[in-house]
Design an enzyme around this catalytic site. Structure first.
Site, PDB file in Angstrom:
ATOM      1  N   TYR A 266       0.869  -1.192   0.000  1.00 53.34           N
ATOM      2  CA  TYR A 266       0.000   0.000   0.000  1.00 53.34           C
ATOM      3  C   TYR A 266       0.903   1.239   0.000  1.00 53.34           C
ATOM      4  O   TYR A 266       0.722   2.169   0.778  1.00 53.34           O
ATOM      5  CB  TYR A 266      -0.929   0.027   1.222  1.00 53.34           C
ATOM      6  N   GLU A 290       1.260  -0.728  -4.976  1.00 51.40           N
ATOM      7  CA  GLU A 290       0.162   0.230  -4.800  1.00 51.40           C
ATOM      8  C   GLU A 290      -0.849   0.029  -5.925  1.00 51.40           C
ATOM      9  O   GLU A 290      -0.468  -0.173  -7.078  1.00 51.40           O
ATOM     10  CB  GLU A 290       0.738   1.659  -4.839  1.00 51.40           C
ATOM     11  N   ASP A 343       1.154  -0.144   5.121  1.00 52.96           N
ATOM     12  CA  ASP A 343       0.364   0.990   5.621  1.00 52.96           C
ATOM     13  C   ASP A 343      -1.000   0.926   4.942  1.00 52.96           C
ATOM     14  O   ASP A 343      -1.299   1.693   4.034  1.00 52.96           O
ATOM     15  CB  ASP A 343       1.088   2.300   5.292  1.00 52.96           C
ATOM     16  N   CYS A 370      -3.879   3.264  11.087  1.00 55.61           N
ATOM     17  CA  CYS A 370      -4.631   4.438  11.549  1.00 55.61           C
ATOM     18  C   CYS A 370      -5.916   4.045  12.260  1.00 55.61           C
ATOM     19  O   CYS A 370      -6.699   4.923  12.627  1.00 55.61           O
ATOM     20  CB  CYS A 370      -4.926   5.386  10.383  1.00 55.61           C
TER      21      CYS A 370
END
Length: 413
Positions: A266, A290, A343, A370
């Site tokens: 990612y 990605e 991530d 996150c």
């Protein structure tokens, strides 16, 4: 049970839940309450009572305030505003800044113990402030803001927990450069939204609706990154540099092999792949994966300093599966010596990606997250595959909101 909808009740708030919502009980039933914090007694209006297991409510007045309550940093989101019109995006703005981090620490710890299966000691990690935030009270950090457009063409954020556009006079979480450019009083009839950007190079800009993309530049230390103005970049002005350092410090040098098949999953425009390359030198081999083709094009240029660095376009789970299937004995050895940085989006990596990563058998995994609950779920999955957490750090990348960023290192056990 629909007769409770809209009724005002007094509640004693006892805990904090994931998502910036506090927890109370009414007649034995859990009530999730917004715009309060543990330790308060509040008057709240029931907004949802259809679920038998819990209700939702919005604070309309505080009977007994917490010692950690402060005037809201954004008057448009304060208790004095009708709950349906309170601006969203600053749901912790009424809480003193250091206590916000304490609540985030509790949410992270609870997720890692209950869902991740870690013991209490390993789950307990300080949530660190980013440079400048304490001095500013957690304001002035956003370099990107999306303003929505109402039926009259006027701009504003959404109200909390709704798609109602509310008009505001200020944007206290935004950087001064962004505030200066934000078209709060302007009209954009027929558009859905206006994005306001204040990148570190070239000044602030507006992206109106779906207008064509242009290339912008962001700097991290001495390094410059190209990306689309619509492309993903960390929102806090200090976040990219903070995560660069955090990932570099999370990688165990004794487990790092620069010639292994190291991965940045990612990878976006290559921020964390560059962090690895800068830490371990020009001979570092790393592939950034990605799904956004434009981001991959930029990543190829951003990683040009490392001969062994490359960027490929692909869905992470599919790319890993194909890579593993095609790997010969030599490649399998390079994978087992590798470091994998990931991530993922807020929803986390998930079972399929975790299984594919574990199947490669890397020496170490550095997971940037996150969302504490998604991270905890994925940690539990990695533990099922023989990996466990041996380092953890957390950062307050989103002051005055409930969000928290975590960096975890997992190694084979």
């Amino acid at each position: 049970m629909g007769d409770m909808l809209g009724r005002e009740v007094e509640l004693d708030v006892t805990g904090i839940a994931h998502g910036g919502i506090s927890v109370a009980r009414l007649d034995g039933r859990v009530v999730f309450v917004s715009d309060t914090l543990p330790g308060e007694r509040v008057v709240a209006r029931i907004t949802e009572d259809r679920k038998k297991s819990f209700w939702r409510a919005e604070t309309v007045a505080v009977t007994t305030p917490s010692e950690h309550r402060r005037p809201h940093v954004w008057s448009a989101a304060a208790l004095e505003v009708d709950p349906a019109q309170r601006a969203g995006g600053a749901e912790f703005g009424h809480i003193e800044l250091s206590h916000q981090r304490e609540l985030k620490r509790q949410v992270l710890r609870d997720a890692l113990t209950r869902t991740g299966g870690l013991d209490a000691e390993r789950s307990d990690v300080e949530v660190r402030a980013l440079p400048g935030d304490d001095e500013r009270g957690g304001t002035g950090w956003r370099t990107r803001v999306r303003l929505h457009v109402d039926a009259d063409g006027r701009t504003g954020p959404y109200a909390a927990r709704s798609h109602t556009v509310v008009r505001v006079d200020d944007l206290p979480l935004a950087t001064p450069e962004l505030v200066e450019a934000a078209p709060l009083g302007d009209s954009f009839p027929g558009e859905a939204h206006v994005d306001v950007l204040a990148p570190s190079v070239g000044g602030a800009r507006l992206i109106i609706g779906d207008q064509s993309r242009t290339t912008i530049y962001e700097t991290v230390g001495d390094r410059e990154f190209r990306l689309d103005d619509r492309g993903f970049w960390q929102v806090h002005r200090e976040a990219a540099s903070t995560l660069t350092t955090a990932v570099q410090q999370a990688i165990r040098p004794d487990l790092f092999d620069p010639k292994a098949a190291n991965l940045d999953l990612y990878g976006g425009v290559g921020l964390l792949a560059a962090a690895v390359g800068d830490a371990f030198g020009p001979g570092t081999r790393i592939t950034s994966v990605e799904s956004d083709e434009r981001a991959t094009e930029h990543a190829s240029e951003n990683l040009a300093d490392w001969l062994g660095a490359s960027a490929v376009t692909g869905r992470v789970e599919r790319w890993i599966r194909q890579t593993a299937a095609q790997a010969g004995a030599l490649e399998r050895g390079r994978h087992s010596a590798s470091t994998i940085v990931l991530d993922p989006p807020r929803s986390g990596a998930g079972r399929e990606v975790v299984t594919e990563i574990a199947g490669l058998g890397p020496a170490q995994i550095v997971y940037v997250a996150c969302d504490p609950v998604a991270l905890a779920r994925d940690i539990a999955l990695f533990r099922d595959h023989g990996y466990d957490v041996d380092a953890l750090s957390a950062f307050d990348l989103f002051p005055n909101t409930h969000h928290v960023e975590t960096v975890a290192r997992l190694v084979r056990v």
